[in-house]
Design a protein around this motif. Structure first.
Motif, PDB file in Angstrom:
ATOM      1  N   THR A   1       0.978  -1.116  -0.102  1.00 26.11           N
ATOM      2  CA  THR A   1       0.061   0.144   0.079  1.00 26.11           C
ATOM      3  C   THR A   1       1.129   1.313  -0.046  1.00 26.11           C
ATOM      4  OG1 THR A   1      -0.171   0.299   2.412  1.00 26.11           O
ATOM      5  CG2 THR A   1      -1.540  -1.244   1.537  1.00 26.11           C
ATOM      6  N   THR A   2       0.218   2.661   0.107  1.00 32.96           N
ATOM      7  CA  THR A   2       1.070   3.569   0.119  1.00 32.96           C
ATOM      8  C   THR A   2       0.741   4.199   1.696  1.00 32.96           C
ATOM      9  OG1 THR A   2      -0.487   4.978  -0.842  1.00 32.96           O
ATOM     10  CG2 THR A   2       1.480   4.272  -2.297  1.00 32.96           C
ATOM     11  N   ARG A   3       0.048   3.472   2.569  1.00 32.47           N
ATOM     12  CA  ARG A   3      -0.066   3.834   3.992  1.00 32.47           C
ATOM     13  C   ARG A   3       1.005   3.595   4.796  1.00 32.47           C
ATOM     14  NH1 ARG A   3      -4.322   0.412   2.916  1.00 32.47           N
ATOM     15  NH2 ARG A   3      -3.571  -1.335   4.618  1.00 32.47           N
ATOM     16  N   THR A   4       0.850   4.441   6.004  1.00 36.31           N
ATOM     17  CA  THR A   4       1.972   4.417   6.865  1.00 36.31           C
ATOM     18  C   THR A   4       1.577   4.765   8.265  1.00 36.31           C
ATOM     19  OG1 THR A   4       4.507   4.870   7.572  1.00 36.31           O
ATOM     20  CG2 THR A   4       3.201   6.358   6.194  1.00 36.31           C
ATOM     21  N   THR A   5       2.168   4.256   9.393  1.00 36.51           N
ATOM     22  CA  THR A   5       1.622   4.818  10.448  1.00 36.51           C
ATOM     23  C   THR A   5       2.705   5.927  11.119  1.00 36.51           C
ATOM     24  OG1 THR A   5       2.334   2.806  11.780  1.00 36.51           O
ATOM     25  CG2 THR A   5       0.110   2.939  11.224  1.00 36.51           C
ATOM     26  N   ASP A   6       3.805   5.971  10.212  1.00 34.02           N
ATOM     27  CA  ASP A   6       4.963   6.757  10.821  1.00 34.02           C
ATOM     28  C   ASP A   6       4.514   8.156  10.329  1.00 34.02           C
ATOM     29  OD1 ASP A   6       7.368   8.036  10.804  1.00 34.02           O
ATOM     30  OD2 ASP A   6       8.333   7.152   9.084  1.00 34.02           O
ATOM     31  N   ALA A   7       4.523   9.121  11.409  1.00 34.48           N
ATOM     32  CA  ALA A   7       4.322  10.467  11.123  1.00 34.48           C
ATOM     33  C   ALA A   7       5.643  11.259  11.192  1.00 34.48           C
ATOM     34  CB  ALA A   7       3.353  10.959  12.382  1.00 34.48           C
ATOM     35  N   GLY A   8       6.764  10.270  11.194  1.00 31.30           N
ATOM     36  CA  GLY A   8       8.041  11.242  11.255  1.00 31.30           C
ATOM     37  C   GLY A   8       8.512  11.994   9.937  1.00 31.30           C
ATOM     38  N   SER A   9       9.538  13.070  10.291  1.00 32.64           N
ATOM     39  CA  SER A   9      10.110  13.876   9.456  1.00 32.64           C
ATOM     40  C   SER A   9      11.663  13.956   9.301  1.00 32.64           C
ATOM     41  CB  SER A   9       9.354  15.322   9.381  1.00 32.64           C
ATOM     42  OG  SER A   9       9.911  16.071   8.068  1.00 32.64           O
ATOM     43  N   TYR A  10      12.126  14.755   8.763  1.00 32.03           N
ATOM     44  CA  TYR A  10      13.569  14.818   8.623  1.00 32.03           C
ATOM     45  C   TYR A  10      14.323  14.410   9.992  1.00 32.03           C
ATOM     46  CZ  TYR A  10      18.169  15.979   6.571  1.00 32.03           C
ATOM     47  OH  TYR A  10      19.230  15.915   5.818  1.00 32.03           O
ATOM     48  N   PHE A  11      15.203  13.445  10.142  1.00 31.25           N
ATOM     49  CA  PHE A  11      15.815  13.129  11.325  1.00 31.25           C
ATOM     50  C   PHE A  11      15.237  12.750  12.361  1.00 31.25           C
ATOM     51  CE2 PHE A  11      20.646  14.222  10.815  1.00 31.25           C
ATOM     52  CZ  PHE A  11      20.647  14.006   9.433  1.00 31.25           C
ATOM     53  N   ASP A  12      13.725  12.510  12.449  1.00 29.67           N
ATOM     54  CA  ASP A  12      12.982  12.247  13.478  1.00 29.67           C
ATOM     55  C   ASP A  12      13.286  10.815  13.936  1.00 29.67           C
ATOM     56  OD1 ASP A  12      11.685  14.483  13.604  1.00 29.67           O
ATOM     57  OD2 ASP A  12       9.947  13.847  12.873  1.00 29.67           O
ATOM     58  N   PHE A  13      12.951  10.478  15.364  1.00 28.75           N
ATOM     59  CA  PHE A  13      13.262   9.051  15.697  1.00 28.75           C
ATOM     60  C   PHE A  13      12.049   8.927  16.793  1.00 28.75           C
ATOM     61  CE2 PHE A  13      14.519   6.502  19.442  1.00 28.75           C
ATOM     62  CZ  PHE A  13      15.121   5.455  18.903  1.00 28.75           C
ATOM     63  N   SER A  14      11.935   7.568  16.612  1.00 33.12           N
ATOM     64  CA  SER A  14      10.602   7.045  17.319  1.00 33.12           C
ATOM     65  C   SER A  14      11.107   5.512  17.932  1.00 33.12           C
ATOM     66  CB  SER A  14       9.344   7.014  16.747  1.00 33.12           C
ATOM     67  OG  SER A  14       8.392   6.374  17.420  1.00 33.12           O
ATOM     68  N   ALA A  15      11.151   5.322  18.906  1.00 28.64           N
ATOM     69  CA  ALA A  15      11.674   3.824  19.449  1.00 28.64           C
ATOM     70  C   ALA A  15      10.675   2.821  19.023  1.00 28.64           C
ATOM     71  CB  ALA A  15      11.974   4.039  20.906  1.00 28.64           C
ATOM     72  N   SER A  16       9.350   3.037  18.771  1.00 24.25           N
ATOM     73  CA  SER A  16       8.602   2.014  18.535  1.00 24.25           C
ATOM     74  C   SER A  16       8.055   1.984  17.070  1.00 24.25           C
ATOM     75  CB  SER A  16       7.172   2.343  19.538  1.00 24.25           C
ATOM     76  OG  SER A  16       6.680   3.730  19.249  1.00 24.25           O
ATOM     77  N   ASP A  17       8.810   2.656  16.231  1.00 25.59           N
ATOM     78  CA  ASP A  17       8.451   2.817  14.992  1.00 25.59           C
ATOM     79  C   ASP A  17       9.019   1.665  14.152  1.00 25.59           C
ATOM     80  OD1 ASP A  17       7.944   3.630  12.193  1.00 25.59           O
ATOM     81  OD2 ASP A  17       9.817   4.857  12.204  1.00 25.59           O
ATOM     82  N   ARG A  18       8.167   0.762  13.580  1.00 25.45           N
ATOM     83  CA  ARG A  18       8.727  -0.415  12.468  1.00 25.45           C
ATOM     84  C   ARG A  18       9.616   0.010  11.617  1.00 25.45           C
ATOM     85  NH1 ARG A  18       4.357  -3.752   9.990  1.00 25.45           N
ATOM     86  NH2 ARG A  18       2.973  -1.527  10.115  1.00 25.45           N
ATOM     87  N   GLY A  19       9.383   1.317  10.955  1.00 23.77           N
ATOM     88  CA  GLY A  19      10.370   1.558   9.873  1.00 23.77           C
ATOM     89  C   GLY A  19      11.728   2.009  10.494  1.00 23.77           C
ATOM     90  N   GLN A  20      11.906   2.501  11.624  1.00 23.53           N
ATOM     91  CA  GLN A  20      13.071   2.632  12.221  1.00 23.53           C
ATOM     92  C   GLN A  20      13.756   1.317  12.605  1.00 23.53           C
ATOM     93  OE1 GLN A  20      15.355   4.953  13.370  1.00 23.53           O
ATOM     94  NE2 GLN A  20      16.158   3.784  14.771  1.00 23.53           N
ATOM     95  N   GLU A  21      12.978   0.314  13.028  1.00 21.31           N
ATOM     96  CA  GLU A  21      13.440  -1.062  13.471  1.00 21.31           C
ATOM     97  C   GLU A  21      13.845  -1.595  12.183  1.00 21.31           C
ATOM     98  OE1 GLU A  21      10.158  -2.967  15.172  1.00 21.31           O
ATOM     99  OE2 GLU A  21      10.113  -1.695  17.039  1.00 21.31           O
ATOM    100  N   ALA A  22      13.362  -1.367  10.971  1.00 22.12           N
ATOM    101  CA  ALA A  22      13.621  -2.176   9.627  1.00 22.12           C
ATOM    102  C   ALA A  22      14.971  -1.554   9.362  1.00 22.12           C
ATOM    103  CB  ALA A  22      12.432  -2.280   8.654  1.00 22.12           C
ATOM    104  N   ARG A  23      14.890  -0.207   9.508  1.00 22.11           N
ATOM    105  CA  ARG A  23      16.154   0.468   8.851  1.00 22.11           C
ATOM    106  C   ARG A  23      17.560   0.032   9.559  1.00 22.11           C
ATOM    107  NH1 ARG A  23      14.961   5.944  10.085  1.00 22.11           N
ATOM    108  NH2 ARG A  23      16.519   5.947  11.866  1.00 22.11           N
ATOM    109  N   LEU A  24      17.433   0.006  11.033  1.00 23.67           N
ATOM    110  CA  LEU A  24      18.242  -0.636  11.850  1.00 23.67           C
ATOM    111  C   LEU A  24      18.675  -1.872  11.431  1.00 23.67           C
ATOM    112  CD1 LEU A  24      20.370  -0.205  13.942  1.00 23.67           C
ATOM    113  CD2 LEU A  24      18.727  -0.893  15.833  1.00 23.67           C
TER     114      LEU A  24
END
Length: 437
Positions: free
Chosen positions: A152-175
């Motif tokens: 899809t083109t949906r995301t629950t991530d509301a972050g922007s440039y250089f943002d960090f959220s410990a509970s973000d799946r995108g952050q976990e996948a990127r790491l």
């Protein structure tokens, strides 16, 4: 670098020994078609020695850009320097991957092999460019999947440039992606959230140009694999969302300790050939939805030291290091080998021709009036894939870098893509016209 038959034989023995030591069961022999889509043939590790001896073939008649009638049988020629054990297992089976050049059955290089094309361009440019290195900033989106696994083109991530959220799946996948790439020998200089919700960036450390092309091919596959394991879909589509930032591929070139005049010639080469190389560096219909006057995407052939929307940027150097040259127009839907080949060719041609780029621009390039652009010979980048193909047709230097076979195969494929797009009826058209007319 392997320079002798003896060195090559030693490298092959080393790869086979490492595969045995790591318990590898299968080896994926990978290569790309003319569009940069990765293909592969998996062999048991016991067949690896035969592969090194040119005994693994495939039917080139089924691969985009590989065939001209009688050209069907192709030979995979694995490069030992690209061997890597994949940092995951399939049903407990350890798998490795090695990148291949494509040869004809008589052992001669296949002129439609993109990786061989980049090697040729680098060798030809050796008269003016030695030990050139490149680094990459790779942008992409991570989107949610539907319950049936469709992207899809949906995301629950509301972050922007250089943002960090410990509970973000995108952050976990990127790491997890960064860790996997490091395990595969691909150094990541930084990784962070980008402007768009769900948008991320991985920055690849500088290395030789061929190595960087190999790494980009690997990154695209690993990012998508790790995202899938986190219940996400990764896309390098240049502009998946109309109202959000597009995803680019910023390419930095380190030309070494050159005279400043030579560096200016190289910059001029990029500006002169930018319309011609755009079709290769921005090869999809969707690429041109990104190359608009928004989100710091370049639209004119200007260079700058600081402007974020210049085509070429030469940021201030760190300490005694020579300045880098950043090309900001490409996107990661490109064939990595062909994109880097045409950019290196443009750099080299500028140096040979002793072209000059004019003064660096200050401020936003989006506000350049037409009269100023005319007086300073500033060109607009192609605004569609069709325009880009026309510009490629007219640039004999860039066509020469691709070679006759790849130029025609690439052009035919892209013209067919554009024609499919031109004939398609889009939702916007129905919304705009269906009730009115």
């Amino acid at each position: 670098m392997l320079t002798t038959v003896k060195d090559a034989a030693a490298a092959r023995r080393s790869v086979i020994a490492i595969a045995k030591e790591r318990g590898v069961r299968w080896v994926r022999l990978a290569f790309v078609d003319v569009l940069g889509i990765q293909k592969s043939v998996s062999i048991p590790v016991s067949e690896l020695d035969d592969a090194f001896n040119g005994k693994v073939t495939f039917d080139g008649g089924s691969i985009d850009g590989f065939v001209r009638g009688e050209e069907v049988d192709m030979v995979l020629s694995p490069d030992p320097a690209t061997f890597v054990v994949l940092p995951w297992t399939e049903d407990g089976q350890v798998e490795a991957r090695i990148l291949c050049d494509i040869q004809m059955p008589d052992g001669t290089p296949f002129e439609g092999c993109a990786r061989t094309t980049l090697k040729r361009v680098l060798e030809d440019a050796g008269d003016v460019l030695q030990a050139t290195q490149a680094a990459l900033e790779v942008e992409f989106y991570l989107f949610d999947l539907d319950p049936d696994g469709s992207p899809t083109t949906r995301t629950t991530d509301a972050g922007s440039y250089f943002d960090f959220s410990a509970s973000d799946r995108g952050q976990e996948a990127r790491l997890a992606t960064s860790i996997a790439l490091e395990a595969m020998g691909i150094p990541i200089s930084s990784a962070h959230h980008e402007h768009g919700a769900g948008q991320h960036e991985l920055d690849l450390s500088a290395a030789g140009v061929l190595t960087v092309a190999d790494r980009l091919l690997t990154v695209r596959g690993v990012v998508r694999r790790i995202a899938q394991r986190h219940g996400l879909h990764a896309t390098f589509m240049p502009k998946p969302l109309e109202e959000s930032a597009g995803s680019g591929l910023h390419i930095y070139f380190a030309l070494g300790d050159l005279d400043e005049a030579v560096r200016l010639h190289a910059i001029a080469g990029l500006l002169d050939h930018a319309p011609g190389f755009t079709a290769v560096c921005n090869p999809t219909v969707n690429s041109y939805k990104r190359l608009v006057a928004a989100w710091d995407a370049p639209v004119y052939t200007v260079w700058s030291h600081r402007s974020g929307n210049a085509l070429v940027r030469v940021p201030p150097a760190f300490g005694n290091e020579p300045p880098l040259i950043e090309v900001r127009s490409p996107d990661a839907s490109c064939n990595p080998y062909l994109a880097l080949a045409v950019l290196v060719e443009a750099l080299a041609d500028g140096i040979r021709a002793r072209s000059l780029p004019g003064d660096p621009f200050t401020g936003s390039t989006y506000e350049l009036p037409e009269r100023f652009r005319t007086e300073h010979a500033i060109k607009m980048l192609p605004r569609s894939l069709r325009q880009a193909i026309t510009a490629l047709d007219e640039d004999l230097v860039i066509r020469g870098a691709l070679g006759d076979h790849i130029y025609h195969a690439f052009r035919d494929a892209k013209m067919a893509e554009y024609e499919r797009y031109r004939r398609a009826v889009h939702p916007w058209e129905r919304a705009e016209y269906l009730r009115v007319f």
